[in-house]
Design a protein around this motif. Structure first.
Motif, short mmCIF file in Angstrom:
data_model
loop_
_atom_site.label_atom_id
_atom_site.label_comp_id
_atom_site.label_asym_id
_atom_site.label_seq_id
_atom_site.Cartn_x
_atom_site.Cartn_y
_atom_site.Cartn_z
N ILE A 114 118.07 137.61 -95.46
CA ILE A 114 117.47 137.57 -94.16
C ILE A 114 118.00 136.36 -93.30
N SER A 115 118.15 136.32 -92.06
CA SER A 115 118.64 135.17 -91.47
C SER A 115 117.66 134.78 -90.23
N LYS A 116 116.59 135.22 -89.89
CA LYS A 116 115.86 134.67 -88.87
C LYS A 116 114.26 135.45 -89.13
N VAL A 117 113.52 134.50 -89.20
CA VAL A 117 112.10 135.02 -89.40
C VAL A 117 111.07 134.52 -88.42
N LEU A 118 110.19 135.54 -87.87
CA LEU A 118 109.22 135.50 -86.94
C LEU A 118 107.66 135.42 -87.64
N VAL A 119 107.10 134.38 -87.18
CA VAL A 119 105.65 134.37 -87.78
C VAL A 119 104.78 134.28 -86.48
N ILE A 120 103.91 135.48 -86.36
CA ILE A 120 102.99 135.68 -85.54
C ILE A 120 101.59 135.23 -86.01
N ALA A 121 100.91 134.39 -85.08
CA ALA A 121 99.86 133.87 -85.61
C ALA A 121 98.69 133.37 -84.50
N PRO A 122 97.64 133.19 -84.88
CA PRO A 122 96.80 132.54 -83.87
C PRO A 122 97.27 131.27 -83.41
N LEU A 123 96.89 130.96 -81.95
CA LEU A 123 97.68 129.80 -81.32
C LEU A 123 97.49 128.72 -82.16
N ARG A 124 96.32 128.21 -82.78
CA ARG A 124 96.90 126.82 -83.18
C ARG A 124 97.07 126.83 -84.61
N VAL A 125 97.23 128.13 -85.29
CA VAL A 125 98.03 128.32 -86.62
C VAL A 125 99.22 128.21 -86.21
N HIS A 173 83.15 126.98 -81.50
CA HIS A 173 82.73 128.54 -81.39
C HIS A 173 83.58 129.14 -82.63
N PRO A 174 82.92 130.24 -83.21
CA PRO A 174 83.93 130.83 -84.27
C PRO A 174 85.11 131.19 -83.94
N ALA A 175 85.47 131.69 -82.74
CA ALA A 175 86.52 132.23 -82.31
C ALA A 175 87.78 131.35 -82.32
N SER A 176 87.33 129.99 -82.19
CA SER A 176 88.22 128.87 -82.04
C SER A 176 88.70 128.19 -83.11
N THR A 177 87.86 128.48 -84.29
CA THR A 177 87.92 127.75 -85.63
C THR A 177 88.12 128.94 -86.66
N GLY A 194 79.90 116.07 -81.47
CA GLY A 194 81.19 116.31 -81.03
C GLY A 194 81.63 117.57 -81.05
N GLU A 195 82.90 117.79 -80.51
CA GLU A 195 83.37 119.48 -80.43
C GLU A 195 84.69 119.42 -81.09
N ILE A 196 84.90 120.49 -81.80
CA ILE A 196 86.28 120.87 -82.28
C ILE A 196 87.01 121.68 -81.65
N ASN A 197 87.82 121.17 -80.90
CA ASN A 197 88.74 122.04 -79.87
C ASN A 197 90.33 121.56 -80.22
N THR A 198 90.47 120.48 -80.66
CA THR A 198 92.10 120.07 -80.73
C THR A 198 92.50 119.59 -82.10
N SER A 199 93.54 119.35 -82.38
CA SER A 199 94.07 118.77 -83.58
C SER A 199 93.43 117.58 -83.75
N GLU A 200 93.29 116.74 -82.66
CA GLU A 200 92.80 115.10 -82.83
C GLU A 200 91.39 115.36 -83.40
N ASP A 201 90.60 116.51 -82.71
CA ASP A 201 89.23 116.68 -83.27
C ASP A 201 88.94 116.99 -84.68
N ILE A 202 90.07 117.93 -85.09
CA ILE A 202 89.92 118.36 -86.53
C ILE A 202 90.25 117.17 -87.41
N ALA A 203 91.06 116.25 -87.03
CA ALA A 203 91.52 114.89 -87.73
C ALA A 203 90.12 113.97 -87.92
N ARG A 204 89.68 114.00 -86.47
CA ARG A 204 88.16 113.19 -86.83
C ARG A 204 87.10 113.78 -87.64
N TRP A 205 86.98 115.10 -87.50
CA TRP A 205 86.02 115.60 -88.45
C TRP A 205 86.38 115.52 -90.04
N ASN A 206 87.70 115.82 -90.28
CA ASN A 206 87.97 115.55 -91.80
C ASN A 206 87.93 114.21 -92.01
#
Length: 451
Positions: free
Chosen positions: A50-61, A365-369, A343-355
């Motif tokens: 192969i030469s070119k790969v496409l990954v389709i994922a949820p936005l933050r993933v 919201h479960p749909a966003s995480t 706090g709210e988990i909406n961004t990568s910065e929020d994830i870092a603060r939580w972790n």
């Protein structure tokens, strides 16, 4: 970091290498991304297939997870990734960059197909969360279907292939094999393996259920290109405790609930809460069970604070340990924020603060995480303030904490209003899980090395 794959991971990578179409139904925490990336690396620079790969994922993933996995493992460090995200101009620019892997969020698949028209360049496609293509009428499915014949290799990754039953599986398998196993048309698949329970509006069939012998036939048809593994069998998973916390509404509050359930209308002095159909009613009853409901003007009508009080008790019982609170409606979020310092988990910065332990109470919201986010370093307690009908969202949201790398027992609390729709939702989740487990069992890979 040096990659030392578990035997099941090596088995799964080999499965991808040996099958041009592969469905990996792997539970959260089994390392789907590194399994797939290892196969990509080999196909690019060892097999030269192969030469070119496409990954389709949820936005933050698509934005972070795949790139983070490449950075994490030493054998993948030379893979180049381009993120096809942002505005149309930014997405187009990303496509012109030289890279091995291009990640895009699933909502932009129709745009991508239209962008290339007849010049589709990706010879391998990985769909991260294949179950998000479960609807045969969705634009993303129809778009990818147009170019399926131009894709040499395709991999579908998911932990929940049939979140609402086996009707969901047709479009996912179609993207893998072009309709070879379950047929080229959804209606044909449905008529072969299902029958309607009832007819509406003068003879329109609805509420399809499986024929007596259909389940085994479907599993047999797809078993050669799909494998499944359960995390509990292959990983040393932390203990998980499920807890139901029941709250009881007052007689007056229950009368309001029953009135809406009975009349599809709940009048207030300045406005009404009305439900035009069963779907709207279900949504309104879930809101009322949680403590508030939107009226006809979108304003919030307060019903009770029973769940807020129960949440306070659970937070106090956590003794300062971080808790992750899942909510269903904006008024749930607003009422929780009014009572607690959260706090709210909406961004990568929020994830870092939580972790990093800087959020004691995190709202999301479960749909966003739901997919691909690693939150296990920040805590081990989940509280479902309001429930979701979606088995997929429920399982994926729980797996943000209950996964490989979690060092503590995970406790998952469900706050349930007695004698309300909450109880039916909980039962529905359990019933769907039976169907889900049946599919997983039917295509399960048996490899040595399970813990």
């Amino acid at each position: 970091m040096e990659y030392k794959p578990h035997e099941y991971q090596a088995f799964s990578t080999d499965f991808i290498l040996n099958h041009r179409s592969a469905g990996l139904f792997l539970e959260c925490g089994l390392g789907k991304s590194v399994i797939a990336l290892t196969a990509v690396w080999l196909l690019l620079y060892d097999y030269f297939e192969i030469s070119k790969v496409l990954v389709i994922a949820p936005l933050r993933v698509a934005d972070s997870t795949w790139q983070d996995e490449i950075k994490k493992w030493g054998h993948l460090k030379n893979l180049k990734i381009s993120k096809v995200l942002g505005s149309k101009k930014e997405r187009a620019a990303a496509l012109y960059k030289k890279a091995d892997i291009y990640t895009i969020n699933r909502e932009n698949v129709p745009w991508l197909v239209d962008f290339y028209k007849n010049d589709w360049p990706f010879d391998m496609v990985i769909i991260d969360e294949l179950s998000s293509f479960k609807s045969p009428s969705a634009k993303r499915f129809r778009a990818l279907k147009k170019v399926r014949h131009k894709i040499k290799r395709i991999v579908g990754l998911t932990g929940t292939p049939a979140p609402n039953g086996l009707l969901d599986i047709w479009s996912q398998i179609y993207l893998l094999d072009g309709g070879e196993r379950l047929g080229r048309a959804f209606t044909g698949y449905r008529s072969r393996y299902f029958h309607p329970q009832k007819y509406i509006n003068g003879g329109i069939p609805t509420d399809y259920v499986l024929n007596d012998d259909a389940e085994e036939k479907i599993y047999s048809k797809i078993s050669d290109i799909c494998i499944s593994m359960k995390a509990l069998e292959y990983l040393k998973m932390p203990e998980c405790i499920l807890n139901k916390v029941e709250v009881e509404l007052s007689e007056k509050e229950m009368e309001l609930y029953r009135q809406l359930e009975r009349d599809l209308l709940l009048p207030f002095e300045d406005s009404d809460v009305d439900a035009a159909n069963a779907a709207v009613l279900t949504n309104k009853l879930l809101q009322m069970a949680s403590g508030a409901v939107y009226d006809e003007f979108g304003d919030v009508k307060q019903i009770h604070d029973k769940k807020i009080d129960a949440l306070e008790d659970l937070i106090e019982a956590a003794n300062g340990k971080p808790v992750l609170v899942y909510y269903g409606f904006k008024h749930d979020r607003d009422r929780v924020k009014k009572r607690f310092d959260v706090g709210e988990i909406n961004t990568s910065e929020d994830i870092a603060r939580w972790n990093s332990g800087k959020m004691q109470i995190a709202l999301c919201h479960p749909a966003s995480t739901g997919h691909g986010l690693n939150l296990q370093n920040g805590g081990c307690t989940i509280i479902w303030f309001s429930l979701t009908w979606s088995l997929e969202l429920y399982q994926q949201a729980n797996a943000r904490l209950w996964r490989q790398g979690q060092n503590h027992t995970v406790v998952i609390h469900h706050i349930i209003a007695k004698e309300t729709i909450d109880e039916r939702v909980m039962r529905a989740l359990e019933d769907k899980n039976i169907s889900q487990k049946a599919l997983i069992e039917a295509v399960k890979a048996r490899v040595k090395g399970g813990f």
